[in-house]
Scaffold this motif. Structure first.
Motif, PDB file in Angstrom:
ATOM      1  N   PHE A   1      55.495   2.270 -75.261  1.00 33.38           N
ATOM      2  CA  PHE A   1      54.388   2.165 -76.211  1.00 33.38           C
ATOM      3  C   PHE A   1      53.793   0.777 -76.379  1.00 33.38           C
ATOM      4  CE2 PHE A   1      56.443   6.119 -77.440  1.00 33.38           C
ATOM      5  CZ  PHE A   1      55.340   6.957 -77.566  1.00 33.38           C
ATOM      6  N   THR A   2      54.451  -0.260 -75.842  1.00 34.42           N
ATOM      7  CA  THR A   2      53.907  -1.618 -75.998  1.00 34.42           C
ATOM      8  C   THR A   2      53.878  -2.321 -74.648  1.00 34.42           C
ATOM      9  OG1 THR A   2      55.970  -2.863 -76.368  1.00 34.42           O
ATOM     10  CG2 THR A   2      55.027  -1.703 -78.285  1.00 34.42           C
ATOM     11  N   HIS A   3      53.406  -3.534 -74.675  1.00 37.42           N
ATOM     12  CA  HIS A   3      53.336  -4.378 -73.484  1.00 37.42           C
ATOM     13  C   HIS A   3      54.606  -5.219 -73.311  1.00 37.42           C
ATOM     14  CE1 HIS A   3      52.178  -6.736 -76.905  1.00 37.42           C
ATOM     15  NE2 HIS A   3      52.315  -7.837 -76.208  1.00 37.42           N
ATOM     16  N   LEU A   4      55.631  -4.962 -74.127  1.00 35.45           N
ATOM     17  CA  LEU A   4      56.865  -5.734 -74.078  1.00 35.45           C
ATOM     18  C   LEU A   4      57.816  -5.189 -73.017  1.00 35.45           C
ATOM     19  CD1 LEU A   4      57.507  -6.087 -77.919  1.00 35.45           C
ATOM     20  CD2 LEU A   4      56.190  -7.590 -76.402  1.00 35.45           C
ATOM     21  N   SER A   5      58.585  -6.097 -72.426  1.00 33.79           N
ATOM     22  CA  SER A   5      59.596  -5.703 -71.452  1.00 33.79           C
ATOM     23  C   SER A   5      60.858  -6.530 -71.686  1.00 33.79           C
ATOM     24  CB  SER A   5      59.076  -5.887 -70.020  1.00 33.79           C
ATOM     25  OG  SER A   5      58.742  -7.236 -69.788  1.00 33.79           O
ATOM     26  N   VAL A   6      61.932  -6.113 -71.057  1.00 33.05           N
ATOM     27  CA  VAL A   6      63.226  -6.773 -71.251  1.00 33.05           C
ATOM     28  C   VAL A   6      63.209  -8.174 -70.660  1.00 33.05           C
ATOM     29  CG1 VAL A   6      65.684  -6.696 -70.668  1.00 33.05           C
ATOM     30  CG2 VAL A   6      64.488  -4.586 -71.300  1.00 33.05           C
ATOM     31  N   LEU A   7      63.561  -9.128 -71.507  1.00 36.98           N
ATOM     32  CA  LEU A   7      63.737 -10.520 -71.086  1.00 36.98           C
ATOM     33  C   LEU A   7      65.220 -10.776 -70.802  1.00 36.98           C
ATOM     34  CD1 LEU A   7      62.921 -13.545 -70.850  1.00 36.98           C
ATOM     35  CD2 LEU A   7      63.235 -13.689 -73.318  1.00 36.98           C
ATOM     36  N   ALA A   8      66.080 -10.298 -71.707  1.00 36.27           N
ATOM     37  CA  ALA A   8      67.522 -10.535 -71.551  1.00 36.27           C
ATOM     38  C   ALA A   8      68.297  -9.485 -72.331  1.00 36.27           C
ATOM     39  CB  ALA A   8      67.879 -11.932 -72.051  1.00 36.27           C
ATOM     40  N   ARG A   9      69.532  -9.274 -71.919  1.00 37.69           N
ATOM     41  CA  ARG A   9      70.476  -8.394 -72.618  1.00 37.69           C
ATOM     42  C   ARG A   9      71.739  -9.204 -72.881  1.00 37.69           C
ATOM     43  NH1 ARG A   9      70.097  -2.513 -71.234  1.00 37.69           N
ATOM     44  NH2 ARG A   9      68.183  -2.197 -70.094  1.00 37.69           N
ATOM     45  N   HIS A  10      72.377  -8.938 -74.022  1.00 36.89           N
ATOM     46  CA  HIS A  10      73.621  -9.608 -74.372  1.00 36.89           C
ATOM     47  C   HIS A  10      74.574  -8.592 -74.985  1.00 36.89           C
ATOM     48  CE1 HIS A  10      70.332 -12.613 -74.771  1.00 36.89           C
ATOM     49  NE2 HIS A  10      71.165 -13.332 -74.035  1.00 36.89           N
ATOM     50  N   GLU A  11      75.867  -8.835 -74.811  1.00 34.60           N
ATOM     51  CA  GLU A  11      76.865  -7.952 -75.399  1.00 34.60           C
ATOM     52  C   GLU A  11      78.129  -8.749 -75.675  1.00 34.60           C
ATOM     53  OE1 GLU A  11      78.753  -3.494 -74.741  1.00 34.60           O
ATOM     54  OE2 GLU A  11      77.662  -4.436 -73.094  1.00 34.60           O
ATOM     55  N   ASP A  12      78.764  -8.450 -76.817  1.00 32.36           N
ATOM     56  CA  ASP A  12      80.063  -9.023 -77.145  1.00 32.36           C
ATOM     57  C   ASP A  12      80.864  -7.974 -77.907  1.00 32.36           C
ATOM     58  OD1 ASP A  12      79.236  -9.099 -79.868  1.00 32.36           O
ATOM     59  OD2 ASP A  12      78.668 -11.205 -79.752  1.00 32.36           O
ATOM     60  N   VAL A  13      81.982  -8.353 -78.501  1.00 30.74           N
ATOM     61  CA  VAL A  13      82.843  -7.379 -79.166  1.00 30.74           C
ATOM     62  C   VAL A  13      82.191  -6.733 -80.382  1.00 30.74           C
ATOM     63  CG1 VAL A  13      84.974  -8.451 -78.354  1.00 30.74           C
ATOM     64  CG2 VAL A  13      84.012  -9.145 -80.555  1.00 30.74           C
ATOM     65  N   ASP A  14      81.177  -7.377 -80.969  1.00 28.76           N
ATOM     66  CA  ASP A  14      80.529  -6.844 -82.165  1.00 28.76           C
ATOM     67  C   ASP A  14      79.371  -5.897 -81.874  1.00 28.76           C
ATOM     68  OD1 ASP A  14      82.216  -8.182 -83.992  1.00 28.76           O
ATOM     69  OD2 ASP A  14      81.081 -10.033 -83.675  1.00 28.76           O
ATOM     70  N   GLY A  15      78.786  -6.001 -80.683  1.00 28.35           N
ATOM     71  CA  GLY A  15      77.649  -5.144 -80.370  1.00 28.35           C
ATOM     72  C   GLY A  15      76.874  -5.654 -79.178  1.00 28.35           C
ATOM     73  N   LYS A  16      75.658  -5.155 -79.077  1.00 30.54           N
ATOM     74  CA  LYS A  16      74.802  -5.575 -77.974  1.00 30.54           C
ATOM     75  C   LYS A  16      73.381  -5.723 -78.478  1.00 30.54           C
ATOM     76  CE  LYS A  16      74.699  -0.818 -76.261  1.00 30.54           C
ATOM     77  NZ  LYS A  16      74.941   0.033 -75.085  1.00 30.54           N
ATOM     78  N   ASN A  17      72.600  -6.511 -77.744  1.00 33.00           N
ATOM     79  CA  ASN A  17      71.206  -6.673 -78.118  1.00 33.00           C
ATOM     80  C   ASN A  17      70.350  -6.842 -76.878  1.00 33.00           C
ATOM     81  OD1 ASN A  17      70.583  -9.544 -77.494  1.00 33.00           O
ATOM     82  ND2 ASN A  17      72.127  -9.983 -79.055  1.00 33.00           N
ATOM     83  N   VAL A  18      69.074  -6.695 -77.116  1.00 28.67           N
ATOM     84  CA  VAL A  18      68.089  -6.902 -76.062  1.00 28.67           C
ATOM     85  C   VAL A  18      67.001  -7.799 -76.626  1.00 28.67           C
ATOM     86  CG1 VAL A  18      66.746  -4.823 -76.665  1.00 28.67           C
ATOM     87  CG2 VAL A  18      66.595  -5.768 -74.349  1.00 28.67           C
ATOM     88  N   TRP A  19      66.485  -8.657 -75.784  1.00 27.72           N
ATOM     89  CA  TRP A  19      65.334  -9.477 -76.130  1.00 27.72           C
ATOM     90  C   TRP A  19      64.147  -8.907 -75.359  1.00 27.72           C
ATOM     91  CZ3 TRP A  19      67.263 -15.224 -75.460  1.00 27.72           C
ATOM     92  CH2 TRP A  19      68.327 -15.449 -76.343  1.00 27.72           C
ATOM     93  N   LEU A  20      63.103  -8.519 -76.084  1.00 28.80           N
ATOM     94  CA  LEU A  20      61.886  -7.964 -75.488  1.00 28.80           C
ATOM     95  C   LEU A  20      60.744  -8.943 -75.706  1.00 28.80           C
ATOM     96  CD1 LEU A  20      62.394  -4.428 -77.003  1.00 28.80           C
ATOM     97  CD2 LEU A  20      62.510  -4.954 -74.559  1.00 28.80           C
ATOM     98  N   GLY A  21      59.936  -9.142 -74.674  1.00 29.31           N
ATOM     99  CA  GLY A  21      58.831 -10.079 -74.808  1.00 29.31           C
ATOM    100  C   GLY A  21      57.670  -9.747 -73.894  1.00 29.31           C
ATOM    101  N   ASP A  22      56.607 -10.513 -74.075  1.00 33.94           N
ATOM    102  CA  ASP A  22      55.389 -10.393 -73.273  1.00 33.94           C
ATOM    103  C   ASP A  22      55.448 -11.461 -72.194  1.00 33.94           C
ATOM    104  OD1 ASP A  22      52.825 -10.508 -72.190  1.00 33.94           O
ATOM    105  OD2 ASP A  22      51.820 -10.716 -74.126  1.00 33.94           O
ATOM    106  N   LYS A  23      55.747 -11.052 -70.969  1.00 30.53           N
ATOM    107  CA  LYS A  23      55.914 -12.044 -69.904  1.00 30.53           C
ATOM    108  C   LYS A  23      54.630 -12.789 -69.555  1.00 30.53           C
ATOM    109  CE  LYS A  23      56.500  -8.273 -66.778  1.00 30.53           C
ATOM    110  NZ  LYS A  23      57.402  -7.690 -65.812  1.00 30.53           N
ATOM    111  N   THR A  24      53.472 -12.324 -70.039  1.00 28.52           N
ATOM    112  CA  THR A  24      52.239 -13.075 -69.794  1.00 28.52           C
ATOM    113  C   THR A  24      52.070 -14.210 -70.802  1.00 28.52           C
ATOM    114  OG1 THR A  24      50.807 -11.688 -71.174  1.00 28.52           O
ATOM    115  CG2 THR A  24      51.126 -11.001 -68.872  1.00 28.52           C
ATOM    116  N   ALA A  25      52.933 -14.273 -71.809  1.00 23.93           N
ATOM    117  CA  ALA A  25      52.857 -15.323 -72.829  1.00 23.93           C
ATOM    118  C   ALA A  25      53.969 -16.352 -72.622  1.00 23.93           C
ATOM    119  CB  ALA A  25      52.937 -14.708 -74.217  1.00 23.93           C
ATOM    120  N   LYS A  26      54.238 -16.689 -71.386  1.00 27.88           N
ATOM    121  CA  LYS A  26      55.384 -17.547 -71.076  1.00 27.88           C
ATOM    122  C   LYS A  26      55.285 -18.958 -71.647  1.00 27.88           C
ATOM    123  CE  LYS A  26      54.154 -16.755 -66.671  1.00 27.88           C
ATOM    124  NZ  LYS A  26      54.458 -16.488 -65.310  1.00 27.88           N
ATOM    125  N   HIS A  27      54.093 -19.426 -71.960  1.00 33.70           N
ATOM    126  CA  HIS A  27      53.951 -20.772 -72.526  1.00 33.70           C
ATOM    127  C   HIS A  27      54.089 -20.788 -74.039  1.00 33.70           C
ATOM    128  CE1 HIS A  27      53.102 -22.503 -68.671  1.00 33.70           C
ATOM    129  NE2 HIS A  27      52.221 -21.540 -68.454  1.00 33.70           N
TER     130      HIS A  27
END
Length: 161
Positions: A35-61
């Protein structure tokens, strides 16, 4: 000697992200990539849970990231406080180029069962909008002709007065 663990950081205060709690990171990724222009930048996981960072790769600056975090059962450091979704007014806003884009987004949301409001023409400062709900009930506003981008650019000297 620096206490930093990363090589690149801001030289001034910088707004970098908005974080939301989610029940299912994978469902969140699928929804935002659909539904948006966002895509996965990074994923992280540890013993407490996991997360994803979503961003607009055309806004790299000038990146602004949506962080979606899923805590594992019994590992939520904020428990027992509930994680409330954004809404009904609190929302994330995405401006689209045309009214037709809003109509298309609203129809796409309606077909997927996540259209919450609109499409509707609102006053000048709001524009033509629709609201969709992500899998955790957060409100995402899609707007056209809202003026936020124009006002920011004009106020900050990118556009003439």
């Amino acid at each position: 000697m620096s206490d930093a663990t990363h090589n690149v950081g801001p030289t001034r205060p910088t707004w970098t992200h908005l974080a939301i709690a989610v029940k299912d990171v994978e469902a969140t990724i699928a929804w935002y990539e659909t539904f948006t222009h966002l895509s996965v930048l990074a994923r992280h996981e540890d013993v407490d849970g996991k997360n994803v960072w979503l961003g607009d790769k055309t806004a790299k600056h000038n990146p602004f990231i949506l962080v979606a975090g899923q805590f594992y059962e019994g590992h939520d450091p904020f428990a027992p406080s509930p994680h409330m979704p954004l809404g009904p007014f609190a929302h994330m806003g995405i401006e689209l180029p045309s009214r037709a884009d809003i109509d298309t987004m609203a129809e796409k949301g309606r077909a997927a069962g996540c259209l919450a409001y609109g499409p509707v023409q609102m006053p000048k400062e709001i524009g033509y909008i629709c609201f969709l709900k992500d899998p955790d009930g957060n409100t995402i506003e899609f707007s056209h002709d809202q003026g936020v981008l124009e006002e920011a650019k004009r106020s900050w000297g990118v556009l003439p007065d």
